[in-house]
Design an enzyme around this catalytic site. Sequence first.
Site, PDB file in Angstrom:
ATOM      1  N   ASN A  87       0.835  -1.210   0.000  1.00 13.05           N
ATOM      2  CA  ASN A  87       0.000   0.000   0.000  1.00 13.05           C
ATOM      3  C   ASN A  87       0.866   1.255   0.000  1.00 13.05           C
ATOM      4  O   ASN A  87       0.537   2.248  -0.649  1.00 13.05           O
ATOM      5  CB  ASN A  87      -0.954  -0.010   1.199  1.00 13.05           C
ATOM      6  CG  ASN A  87      -2.182  -0.850   0.935  1.00 13.05           C
ATOM      7  OD1 ASN A  87      -3.031  -0.484   0.124  1.00 13.05           O
ATOM      8  ND2 ASN A  87      -2.266  -1.997   1.591  1.00 13.05           N
ATOM      9  N   LEU A  91      -2.426   1.999  18.480  1.00 10.58           N
ATOM     10  CA  LEU A  91      -1.970   3.314  18.950  1.00 10.58           C
ATOM     11  C   LEU A  91      -2.781   3.734  20.173  1.00 10.58           C
ATOM     12  O   LEU A  91      -3.976   3.439  20.267  1.00 10.58           O
ATOM     13  CB  LEU A  91      -2.121   4.337  17.824  1.00 10.58           C
ATOM     14  CG  LEU A  91      -1.162   4.085  16.648  1.00 10.58           C
ATOM     15  CD1 LEU A  91      -1.645   4.797  15.393  1.00 10.58           C
ATOM     16  CD2 LEU A  91       0.262   4.519  17.004  1.00 10.58           C
ATOM     17  N   ASN A 150      -6.495   4.883   8.118  1.00  7.58           N
ATOM     18  CA  ASN A 150      -6.049   3.482   8.088  1.00  7.58           C
ATOM     19  C   ASN A 150      -6.724   2.785   6.921  1.00  7.58           C
ATOM     20  O   ASN A 150      -7.798   3.186   6.480  1.00  7.58           O
ATOM     21  CB  ASN A 150      -6.460   2.803   9.407  1.00  7.58           C
ATOM     22  CG  ASN A 150      -6.055   1.344   9.465  1.00  7.58           C
ATOM     23  OD1 ASN A 150      -4.932   0.988   9.100  1.00  7.58           O
ATOM     24  ND2 ASN A 150      -6.961   0.489   9.898  1.00  7.58           N
ATOM     25  N   HIS A 201      -8.113  -1.059   5.886  1.00 11.34           N
ATOM     26  CA  HIS A 201      -8.446  -2.353   6.497  1.00 11.34           C
ATOM     27  C   HIS A 201      -9.077  -3.243   5.429  1.00 11.34           C
ATOM     28  O   HIS A 201      -9.930  -2.770   4.673  1.00 11.34           O
ATOM     29  CB  HIS A 201      -9.417  -2.133   7.667  1.00 11.34           C
ATOM     30  CG  HIS A 201      -9.774  -3.398   8.363  1.00 11.34           C
ATOM     31  ND1 HIS A 201      -8.872  -4.079   9.174  1.00 11.34           N
ATOM     32  CD2 HIS A 201     -10.913  -4.149   8.355  1.00 11.34           C
ATOM     33  CE1 HIS A 201      -9.451  -5.173   9.640  1.00 11.34           C
ATOM     34  NE2 HIS A 201     -10.681  -5.239   9.159  1.00 11.34           N
ATOM     35  N   SER A 257     -11.586  -0.898   3.170  1.00  8.02           N
ATOM     36  CA  SER A 257     -12.064   0.413   3.595  1.00  8.02           C
ATOM     37  C   SER A 257     -10.893   1.297   4.014  1.00  8.02           C
ATOM     38  O   SER A 257      -9.961   0.817   4.673  1.00  8.02           O
ATOM     39  CB  SER A 257     -12.983   0.278   4.823  1.00  8.02           C
ATOM     40  OG  SER A 257     -13.985  -0.691   4.626  1.00  8.02           O
ATOM     41  N   VAL A 269     -10.251  -0.233  17.648  1.00 11.82           N
ATOM     42  CA  VAL A 269      -9.515  -0.771  16.500  1.00 11.82           C
ATOM     43  C   VAL A 269     -10.446  -0.936  15.293  1.00 11.82           C
ATOM     44  O   VAL A 269     -11.553  -1.451  15.417  1.00 11.82           O
ATOM     45  CB  VAL A 269      -8.879  -2.129  16.877  1.00 11.82           C
ATOM     46  CG1 VAL A 269      -8.309  -2.818  15.651  1.00 11.82           C
ATOM     47  CG2 VAL A 269      -7.790  -1.923  17.913  1.00 11.82           C
ATOM     48  N   ASP A 270      -9.967  -0.461  14.136  1.00 15.58           N
ATOM     49  CA  ASP A 270     -10.703  -0.584  12.873  1.00 15.58           C
ATOM     50  C   ASP A 270     -12.095   0.038  12.935  1.00 15.58           C
ATOM     51  O   ASP A 270     -13.049  -0.477  12.348  1.00 15.58           O
ATOM     52  CB  ASP A 270     -10.785  -2.055  12.419  1.00 15.58           C
ATOM     53  CG  ASP A 270      -9.396  -2.652  12.217  1.00 15.58           C
ATOM     54  OD1 ASP A 270      -8.500  -1.914  11.781  1.00 15.58           O
ATOM     55  OD2 ASP A 270      -9.213  -3.843  12.530  1.00 15.58           O
ATOM     56  N   GLU A 281      -7.209  -2.364  -2.685  1.00 18.83           N
ATOM     57  CA  GLU A 281      -6.603  -1.489  -1.677  1.00 18.83           C
ATOM     58  C   GLU A 281      -5.669  -0.485  -2.344  1.00 18.83           C
ATOM     59  O   GLU A 281      -5.631   0.702  -1.996  1.00 18.83           O
ATOM     60  CB  GLU A 281      -5.807  -2.302  -0.645  1.00 18.83           C
ATOM     61  CG  GLU A 281      -6.661  -3.179   0.252  1.00 18.83           C
ATOM     62  CD  GLU A 281      -5.843  -3.881   1.332  1.00 18.83           C
ATOM     63  OE1 GLU A 281      -4.906  -3.277   1.867  1.00 18.83           O
ATOM     64  OE2 GLU A 281      -6.148  -5.054   1.638  1.00 18.83           O
TER      65      GLU A 281
HETATM   66  C1  GRF Z   1      -3.218  -4.723   4.015  1.00 18.28           C
HETATM   67  O1  GRF Z   1      -4.062  -5.810   3.739  1.00 18.28           O
HETATM   68  C2  GRF Z   1      -3.940  -3.696   4.834  1.00 18.28           C
HETATM   69  O2  GRF Z   1      -5.309  -3.612   4.533  1.00 18.28           O
HETATM   70  C3  GRF Z   1      -3.750  -4.206   6.224  1.00 18.28           C
HETATM   71  O3  GRF Z   1      -2.433  -4.697   6.239  1.00 18.28           O
HETATM   72  C4  GRF Z   1      -2.063  -5.095   4.931  1.00 18.28           C
HETATM   73  C5  GRF Z   1      -0.797  -4.366   4.590  1.00 18.28           C
HETATM   74  O4  GRF Z   1      -0.241  -4.819   3.395  1.00 18.28           O
HETATM   75  N1  GRF Z   1      -4.005  -3.161   7.195  1.00 18.28           N
HETATM   76  P1  GRF Z   1       0.986  -4.035   2.742  1.00 18.28           P
HETATM   77  O5  GRF Z   1       2.116  -4.027   3.757  1.00 18.28           O
HETATM   78  O6  GRF Z   1       0.525  -2.670   2.375  1.00 18.28           O
HETATM   79  O7  GRF Z   1       1.351  -4.856   1.544  1.00 18.28           O
END
Ligand code: GRF
Length: 220
Positions: free
Chosen positions: A16, A95, A109, A111, A138, A146-147, A176
């Site tokens: 990401n 956090l 964030n 998720h 999301s 959390v989340d 994502e």
């Molecule tokens: C992703 O699936 C994200 O949604 C979750 O952790 C993973 C991170 O993957 N929070 P990357 O390190 O970005 O490949």
Amino acid sequence: MAKLKAGVLISGTGTNLQALLGAARASDYPAEIVVVISNKADAGGLEKARAAGVPARVVDHRAYADRPAFDAAVDEALRESGCELVCLAGFMRVLSEGFVERWRDRLINIHPSLLPAFRGLDAQAQALAAGVRIAGCSVHFVRANVDAGPIIVQGAVPVFEGDDAESLSARILAVEHRIYPLAVRLIGEGRVSVNGDTVRIKDGGSGTGCALISPAEDIA
Ligand code: GRF
């Protein structure tokens, strides 16, 4: 217009992060990545940051007595970089409430579920166990739980017969990589406001911030 200064917190591979770095390369993208911070020295994302010429720092949680002390060190590193928006991207530390409040509505964030369903770890496996036909991801503002927090963008994918957590995770991850840069762009353009528990997107026509079905051609 000045670009929004974003910092990215990671613990792992950083795909990401890579998507955000890629988006930020475009001259018309309204945000720049000013720092990447990992709590793990061997996180693959650190190399991705360095390769993109972005300062990459390690703040090892094991070096701090407790959570607030670790969070204070992360906070200091973010502030030193001039960061205005904090993006959690596979950051595997919870956090503290103090940190979350200090960065309220400036901390987001990603998720791998269609929140508020399937919070916490192994969201993709949770989705499979629940037998859902549509899964997704999301981007949301972070709150102390959390989340949880106001949702900015969501992306949806189909669940196929025979999917396992790995195949579903890969399909979600591809989306994502589209919605995280989109969410940061909307914030950078000044179009996102928080209204109670929900987000408002200014000039958001139909489809802004929602419902990317991918891969669309796979839907029977
Ligand atoms: C992703 O699936 C994200 O949604 C979750 O952790 C993973 C991170 O993957 N929070 P990357 O390190 O970005 O490949």
